[in-house]
Design an enzyme around this catalytic site. Structure first.
Site, PDB file in Angstrom:
ATOM      1  N   PHE A 145       0.566   5.640  11.588  1.00 41.28           N
ATOM      2  CA  PHE A 145      -0.239   4.555  11.044  1.00 41.28           C
ATOM      3  C   PHE A 145       0.215   4.118   9.652  1.00 41.28           C
ATOM      4  O   PHE A 145       0.707   3.013   9.482  1.00 41.28           O
ATOM      5  CB  PHE A 145      -1.721   4.968  11.026  1.00 41.28           C
ATOM      6  CG  PHE A 145      -2.303   5.081  12.393  1.00 41.28           C
ATOM      7  CD1 PHE A 145      -2.893   3.989  13.012  1.00 41.28           C
ATOM      8  CD2 PHE A 145      -2.224   6.275  13.100  1.00 41.28           C
ATOM      9  CE1 PHE A 145      -3.410   4.081  14.298  1.00 41.28           C
ATOM     10  CE2 PHE A 145      -2.733   6.379  14.382  1.00 41.28           C
ATOM     11  CZ  PHE A 145      -3.329   5.276  14.978  1.00 41.28           C
ATOM     12  N   GLU A 146       0.086   4.971   8.649  1.00 40.87           N
ATOM     13  CA  GLU A 146       0.417   4.547   7.283  1.00 40.87           C
ATOM     14  C   GLU A 146       1.082   5.693   6.539  1.00 40.87           C
ATOM     15  O   GLU A 146       0.429   6.570   5.996  1.00 40.87           O
ATOM     16  CB  GLU A 146      -0.843   4.089   6.538  1.00 40.87           C
ATOM     17  CG  GLU A 146      -0.540   3.440   5.207  1.00 40.87           C
ATOM     18  CD  GLU A 146      -1.785   2.909   4.521  1.00 40.87           C
ATOM     19  OE1 GLU A 146      -1.814   1.712   4.180  1.00 40.87           O
ATOM     20  OE2 GLU A 146      -2.728   3.704   4.324  1.00 40.87           O
ATOM     21  N   GLN A 147       2.380   5.688   6.553  1.00 39.66           N
ATOM     22  CA  GLN A 147       3.139   6.698   5.828  1.00 39.66           C
ATOM     23  C   GLN A 147       4.076   6.002   4.846  1.00 39.66           C
ATOM     24  O   GLN A 147       4.664   4.959   5.150  1.00 39.66           O
ATOM     25  CB  GLN A 147       3.932   7.579   6.787  1.00 39.66           C
ATOM     26  CG  GLN A 147       4.929   6.815   7.635  1.00 39.66           C
ATOM     27  CD  GLN A 147       5.599   7.659   8.689  1.00 39.66           C
ATOM     28  OE1 GLN A 147       5.867   7.193   9.769  1.00 39.66           O
ATOM     29  NE2 GLN A 147       5.896   8.906   8.381  1.00 39.66           N
ATOM     30  N   ARG A 166       0.805  -1.217   0.000  1.00 38.89           N
ATOM     31  CA  ARG A 166       0.000   0.000   0.000  1.00 38.89           C
ATOM     32  C   ARG A 166       0.840   1.272   0.000  1.00 38.89           C
ATOM     33  O   ARG A 166       0.319   2.360  -0.272  1.00 38.89           O
ATOM     34  CB  ARG A 166      -0.946   0.025   1.215  1.00 38.89           C
ATOM     35  CG  ARG A 166      -2.143  -0.887   1.068  1.00 38.89           C
ATOM     36  CD  ARG A 166      -3.119  -0.710   2.232  1.00 38.89           C
ATOM     37  NE  ARG A 166      -3.447   0.678   2.525  1.00 38.89           N
ATOM     38  CZ  ARG A 166      -4.388   1.387   1.892  1.00 38.89           C
ATOM     39  NH1 ARG A 166      -5.076   0.828   0.897  1.00 38.89           N
ATOM     40  NH2 ARG A 166      -4.640   2.643   2.250  1.00 38.89           N
ATOM     41  N   GLU A 189      -0.314   9.040   4.340  1.00 40.51           N
ATOM     42  CA  GLU A 189      -0.429  10.020   5.402  1.00 40.51           C
ATOM     43  C   GLU A 189       0.843  10.863   5.516  1.00 40.51           C
ATOM     44  O   GLU A 189       1.808  10.658   4.764  1.00 40.51           O
ATOM     45  CB  GLU A 189      -0.762   9.310   6.715  1.00 40.51           C
ATOM     46  CG  GLU A 189      -2.113   8.598   6.665  1.00 40.51           C
ATOM     47  CD  GLU A 189      -2.440   7.830   7.933  1.00 40.51           C
ATOM     48  OE1 GLU A 189      -1.581   7.730   8.818  1.00 40.51           O
ATOM     49  OE2 GLU A 189      -3.572   7.307   8.037  1.00 40.51           O
TER      50      GLU A 189
END
Length: 541
Positions: A365-367, A343, A359
């Protein structure tokens, strides 16, 4: 034997656990919020080490989304019971408070390469666990006890309980077997058996300047344990003159010819503020047994030089690394927190590293951030980026990164009118509310399309300068952008100076964010990491 130079694992490689299987040595180290979890290096001679595996590489074994900076995977323990490797590790959800929520797990595999079994949950009563395989085949789970009621003495001692692998859980009584010395902060326990004695090796003093390796022994597994005559068999807590500081959190290994070595955590301070910009590293000391006690040769101070069976490969250490992206991501690189790397990046897509904007760079969380360790005090880094942002909420580029509150970031972005520009976003002087540094450096307008070269240089671990060039031929040579920054803020000490706790190290890499939620992609052609051997490197490995 030839002299080698510490550290043997330079850069962010803390909390070493070592094991020998036949003629092969393996060291496991902590990875905190970086994914995949746990670094395992291999060596044949104790001097030259190669990263061979990060075993916590799938969701069942590790999911770090939401953990705070410097939480995540703490202090793994790697052992072998004669048939299988056993890995024990902590997932800490948060830190810097009374409650650390540290969950301890056990996994095993027939070989280092795996497959590693889905983990068994052990407990959450403390961190830094280990498994001891006794001569009768029974396995014992050893971990420190965290007491949230007892500030400042939150470290209550070392707990022992049997682990039954057939049941997949801890069984029987649990006992606090050793409370350490007055130095306090007892953690990182390892148990051994030798000549009818049980030995416990622990870390004390916290993982900073007062760190130490402390040993105790007993004829009975359950104790009582008698502390070593020296108390601390290795420490630099009483001097600032030795090059290796913060020494502690150790583990021991025997060579086939009967010699004993102790691997341990260390840091190498630089600059006026004595910041360990390379993070907490792994070093090694020669040790010996006398009167059934272990002593460090020339200890308890650590030695920068040590006799090892092998000769360190200096050419490899100083070699430039030119990374291309024709296939899988080079193992030097890691990303943050997520077990779903598809992702956030693709390696090999049209021969490039493609980051998917998610992000912000400060996200927990999701970078989309892919980086490698800084393992030299002086180095150059460079990449080429193709990115077409539509406004200021889409940005991608080159970053020197410690955590969400300590980073330097040269980005390709756009202003509100869609004019593409270069913008520096930095956290050199972090504030309580985590604002970016102000006033910001004026953005540099660049053409609406075309690749951009981004580069930086770090010298002595204390200065950082960014550069850029345009691949359309208008600015062919790299030119400076922004001021010279204080690179030493990418360190544990810089965070500690603000009253928080931090345990990782500096990275350099690339990142991409799309706060418009459109997953805008940035493509990177290559990445160069070039060590620089100069007079600022007082350690000069």
């Amino acid at each position: 034997m030839p002299l080698a130079k510490n550290p043997i694992l330079p850069g962010f490689n803390p909390d070493p656990s070592i094991v020998r299987v036949g003629s092969d040595y393996y060291i496991a180290t902590s990875t905190f919020e970086w994914y995949p979890g746990v670094q395992i290096h291999h060596s044949k001679d104790l001097a030259n080490w190669t990263l061979v595996k990060r075993p916590l590489d799938r969701t069942a074994l590790l999911d770090l989304r939401g953990v705070s900076d410097s939480a995540g995977v703490w202090a793994p323990c790697l052992t072998h019971d004669g048939a299988r490797f056993w890995l024990v590790y902590t997932i800490t959800k948060a830190q810097n408070g009374a409650f650390v929520d540290c969950h301890n797990y056990i996994t095993n595999a027939a070989s280092i390469e795996g497959p590693w079994t889905d983990p068994v949950y052990a407990n959450s009563s403390g961190f830094d666990p280990s498994v001891f395989h006794d001569e009768d085949g029974r396995k014992w789970f050893v971990n420190m006890l965290w007491d949230h009621r007892s500030r400042p003495n939150l470290f209550a001692g070392i707990s022992l309980q049997e682990f039954d692998p057939s049941l997949g859980r801890l069984v029987g009584p649990r006992k606090n077997i050793y409370q350490g010395t007055k130095l306090g902060c007892i953690e990182g326990p390892h148990l051994y058996r030798r000549n009818g004695w049980y030995y416990i090796l622990v870390a004390e003093g916290g993982t900073g300047w007062h760190h130490a390796c402390t040993m105790a022994r007993s004829r009975n597994l359950w104790g009582p344990y008698e502390t070593h005559p020296q108390q601390h068999i290795l420490t630099a807590k009483d001097t600032t003159f030795t090059a290796l500081q913060k020494v502690g959190h150790g583990d021991i290994v025997d060579t086939p010819d009967g010699k004993t070595y102790l691997v341990h955590l260390t840091g190498r301070p630089v600059g006026h503020d004595r910041r360990c910009v390379l993070g907490r590293e792994t070093a090694i000391q020669e040790a010996y047994w006398k009167d059934d006690w272990l002593y460090v040769k020339d200890g308890p101070l650590p030695s920068l030089h040590v006799k090892l069976p092998g000769i360190q490969n200096q050419v490899r250490y100083w070699a430039e690394k030119h990374y291309t992206f024709d296939g899988e991501l080079d193992p030097d690189f890691q990303w943050l927190r997520t077990p779903l790397p598809e992702r956030i990046f693709q390696a090999g897509k049209a021969g490039k590293l493609t980051l998917v904007g998610r992000e912000s760079i400060g996200s927990r969380f999701e970078q989309a951030l892919v980086a490698r360790r800084q393992s030299h005090l002086s180095y150059d880094a460079e990449t080429s980026i193709d990115f077409q942002p539509e406004d200021e909420r889409q940005y991608a580029g080159l970053t020197a990164y410690y955590g969400g509150a300590n980073f330097f970031y040269l980005t390709v972005t756009a202003n509100a009118e869609g004019q593409r520009e270069l913008l520096l976003m930095t956290r050199e002087k972090p504030t309580v509310r985590n604002w970016l540094d102000e006033p910001m450096v004026d953005p540099v307008p660049i053409p609406s399309s075309g690749k951009v070269r981004l580069a930086l240089e770090v010298r002595g671990g204390t200065s950082l300068q960014f550069f850029y060039a345009l691949c359309d031929g208008t600015i062919e040579e790299l030119v400076k952008i922004g001021p010279v920054y204080d690179a030493s803020v990418l360190s544990d000490e810089a965070v500690n100076d603000r009253g928080a706790s931090a345990f990782t190290g500096a990275f350099v890499g690339v990142a991409c964010s799309d706060l418009n939620g459109l997953a805008r992609e940035a493509a990177f052609d290559y990445f160069v990491y070039r060590p620089i051997k100069d007079s600022s490197d007082r350690y000069d490995i």
